[in-house]
Design a protein around this motif. Structure first.
Motif, mmCIF file in Angstrom:
data_model
loop_
_atom_site.group_PDB
_atom_site.id
_atom_site.type_symbol
_atom_site.label_atom_id
_atom_site.label_comp_id
_atom_site.label_asym_id
_atom_site.label_seq_id
_atom_site.Cartn_x
_atom_site.Cartn_y
_atom_site.Cartn_z
ATOM 1 N N LEU A 1 17.864 12.793 -31.621
ATOM 2 C CA LEU A 1 17.790 11.557 -32.580
ATOM 3 C C LEU A 1 18.733 10.601 -31.881
ATOM 4 N N PHE A 2 18.296 9.503 -31.729
ATOM 5 C CA PHE A 2 18.747 8.331 -31.403
ATOM 6 C C PHE A 2 19.151 7.077 -32.467
ATOM 7 N N TRP A 3 20.159 6.593 -32.054
ATOM 8 C CA TRP A 3 20.465 5.186 -32.775
ATOM 9 C C TRP A 3 20.282 4.051 -31.756
ATOM 10 N N TYR A 4 19.776 3.008 -32.132
ATOM 11 C CA TYR A 4 19.662 1.848 -31.369
ATOM 12 C C TYR A 4 19.808 0.463 -32.154
ATOM 13 N N GLN A 5 20.389 -0.564 -31.683
ATOM 14 C CA GLN A 5 20.964 -1.628 -32.435
ATOM 15 C C GLN A 5 19.855 -2.724 -31.767
ATOM 16 N N GLN A 6 19.179 -3.562 -32.403
ATOM 17 C CA GLN A 6 18.385 -4.744 -31.981
ATOM 18 C C GLN A 6 18.790 -6.128 -32.764
ATOM 19 N N ALA A 7 19.295 -6.673 -31.904
ATOM 20 C CA ALA A 7 19.690 -8.282 -32.325
ATOM 21 C C ALA A 7 18.333 -9.123 -32.363
ATOM 22 N N LEU A 8 18.452 -10.066 -33.231
ATOM 23 C CA LEU A 8 17.138 -10.897 -33.122
ATOM 24 C C LEU A 8 16.824 -11.536 -32.087
ATOM 25 N N ASP B 1 27.920 -7.738 -36.456
ATOM 26 C CA ASP B 1 27.276 -6.581 -36.549
ATOM 27 C C ASP B 1 25.842 -6.724 -37.217
ATOM 28 N N SER B 2 25.389 -8.095 -37.632
ATOM 29 C CA SER B 2 24.006 -8.359 -38.148
ATOM 30 C C SER B 2 23.119 -8.004 -37.177
ATOM 31 N N ALA B 3 22.313 -7.166 -37.486
ATOM 32 C CA ALA B 3 21.003 -6.608 -36.690
ATOM 33 C C ALA B 3 20.073 -5.681 -37.278
ATOM 34 N N VAL B 4 19.295 -5.325 -36.638
ATOM 35 C CA VAL B 4 18.232 -3.869 -37.108
ATOM 36 C C VAL B 4 18.817 -2.958 -36.703
ATOM 37 N N TYR B 5 19.066 -2.014 -37.089
ATOM 38 C CA TYR B 5 19.519 -0.615 -36.780
ATOM 39 C C TYR B 5 18.418 0.568 -36.809
ATOM 40 N N LEU B 6 17.815 0.813 -35.417
ATOM 41 C CA LEU B 6 16.736 1.640 -35.434
ATOM 42 C C LEU B 6 17.065 2.871 -35.136
ATOM 43 N N CYS B 7 16.572 4.070 -35.699
ATOM 44 C CA CYS B 7 16.693 5.371 -35.386
ATOM 45 C C CYS B 7 15.368 5.987 -34.802
ATOM 46 N N ALA B 8 15.339 6.781 -34.118
ATOM 47 C CA ALA B 8 14.434 7.396 -33.104
ATOM 48 C C ALA B 8 14.528 8.942 -33.039
ATOM 49 N N SER B 9 13.331 9.568 -33.058
ATOM 50 C CA SER B 9 13.738 11.165 -32.910
ATOM 51 C C SER B 9 12.601 11.468 -32.277
ATOM 52 N N SER B 10 12.813 12.671 -31.338
ATOM 53 C CA SER B 10 11.803 13.188 -30.273
ATOM 54 C C SER B 10 12.105 14.617 -30.283
ATOM 55 N N TYR B 11 10.896 15.028 -29.902
ATOM 56 C CA TYR B 11 10.974 16.650 -29.709
ATOM 57 C C TYR B 11 10.955 16.904 -28.107
ATOM 58 N N LEU B 12 10.137 16.088 -27.329
ATOM 59 C CA LEU B 12 10.216 16.045 -25.806
ATOM 60 C C LEU B 12 10.936 14.926 -25.026
ATOM 61 N N PRO B 13 11.495 14.852 -24.297
ATOM 62 C CA PRO B 13 12.553 13.943 -23.516
ATOM 63 C C PRO B 13 11.467 12.755 -23.265
ATOM 64 N N GLY C 1 11.807 4.757 -36.297
ATOM 65 C CA GLY C 1 11.571 4.541 -37.799
ATOM 66 C C GLY C 1 11.288 2.905 -37.839
ATOM 67 N N GLU C 2 11.354 2.518 -39.203
ATOM 68 C CA GLU C 2 11.362 1.076 -39.212
ATOM 69 C C GLU C 2 12.322 0.277 -39.096
ATOM 70 N N GLY C 3 13.583 0.900 -39.372
ATOM 71 C CA GLY C 3 14.799 0.301 -39.188
ATOM 72 C C GLY C 3 15.500 -0.305 -40.295
ATOM 73 N N SER C 4 16.658 -0.427 -40.284
ATOM 74 C CA SER C 4 17.388 -0.799 -41.446
ATOM 75 C C SER C 4 18.118 -2.326 -40.768
ATOM 76 N N ARG C 5 17.704 -3.407 -41.664
ATOM 77 C CA ARG C 5 18.165 -4.933 -41.261
ATOM 78 C C ARG C 5 19.449 -4.794 -42.043
ATOM 79 N N LEU C 6 20.612 -5.205 -41.210
ATOM 80 C CA LEU C 6 21.780 -5.517 -41.690
ATOM 81 C C LEU C 6 22.161 -6.750 -41.735
ATOM 82 N N THR C 7 22.553 -7.609 -42.696
ATOM 83 C CA THR C 7 22.970 -8.988 -42.740
ATOM 84 C C THR C 7 24.528 -8.856 -43.140
ATOM 85 N N VAL C 8 25.184 -9.314 -42.500
ATOM 86 C CA VAL C 8 26.709 -9.493 -42.868
ATOM 87 C C VAL C 8 27.083 -11.010 -43.223
#
Lengths: 112, 113
Positions: free
Chosen positions: A32-39, A86-98, A104-111
């Motif tokens: 499981l990975f977390w990524y941050q995606q700025a606009l 910290d305002s950004a879209v936070y993306l989660c990704a999962s994998s079985y194989l490397p 996922g569709e992401g969580s958009r955070l606006t501060v």
């Protein structure tokens, strides 16, 4: 569901508030990975879990960011004392194989 | 730190035209991936290239990995409005077993009918 599920999809927080973002990975996916995606940018790596173990947290921008995956399934990304940068879209990704990541569709955070 | 530079950043073309997006780095990657992302969605994997010089085709899309495994290109033939989206390249860090990815900043493609 069949895919990676993230909630909430949208979150508005006042500066200084704590937020928690949830990720429900594809069943059976060990990684499981977390990524941050700025606009207008590509995603940037935050942290990686293999089952419940957090093996890489080198991308977390400050000690206000904390992630956990206590039972090796659902993961939560917590941001304390949120700042405007910290305002950004936070993306989660999962994998079985490397390398075969399912995002996922992401969580958009606006501060404000 | 491994960096990936994508060009162009923006591409606006008419339906039926061909286009190429480039992804360049000074670092060597164990593999390179291309993703497509639509607004409000997460990136979706299109292809993974592993071997230097490798070429993969996916319908009208052709992906190439450079001989030195530092760069890649995505060529779209006869673009259609449905191809509109953000195209991202991502390199896998060979130093990790789990395939930690470094993404480029993306190319926003708009195909006009």
């Amino acid at each position: 569901g069949a895919g990676v599920s993230q909630s909430p999809r949208y979150k508005v927080a006042k500066r200084g508030q704590d937020v928690a973002l949830r990720c429900d990975p594809i069943s059976g996916h060990v990684s499981l990975f977390w990524y941050q995606q700025a606009l207008g940018q590509g995603p940037e790596f935050l942290t990686y879990f293999q089952n419940e173990a957090q093996l890489d947290k080198s991308g977390l921008p400050s000690d206000r960011f904390f992630a956990e995956r206590p039972e090796g399934s659902v993961s939560t990304l917590k941001i304390q004392r949120t700042q405007q940068e910290d305002s950004a879209v936070y993306l989660c990704a999962s994998s079985y194989l490397p390398g075969e990541l399912f995002f996922g569709e992401g969580s958009r955070l606006t501060v404000l | 730190t491994q960096l990936l530079e994508q060009s162009p950043q923006f591409l606006s073309i008419q339906e039926g035209e061909n286009l190429t997006v480039y992804c360049n780095s000074s670092s060597v990657f164990s593999s390179l991936q291309w993703y497509r992302q639509e607004p409000g969605e997460g990136p979706v994997l299109l292809v993974t290239v592993v071997t230097g010089g490798e070429v993969k085709k996916l319908k009208r899309l052709t992906f190439q990995f450079g001989d030195a495994r530092k760069d890649s290109s995505l060529h779209i033939t006869a673009a259609q409005p449905g191809d509109t989206g953000l195209y991202l390249c991502a390199g896998a860090d060979g130093g990790t077993s789990y395939g930690k990815l470094t993404f480029g900043q993306g190319t926003i493609l708009t195909v006009h009918p």
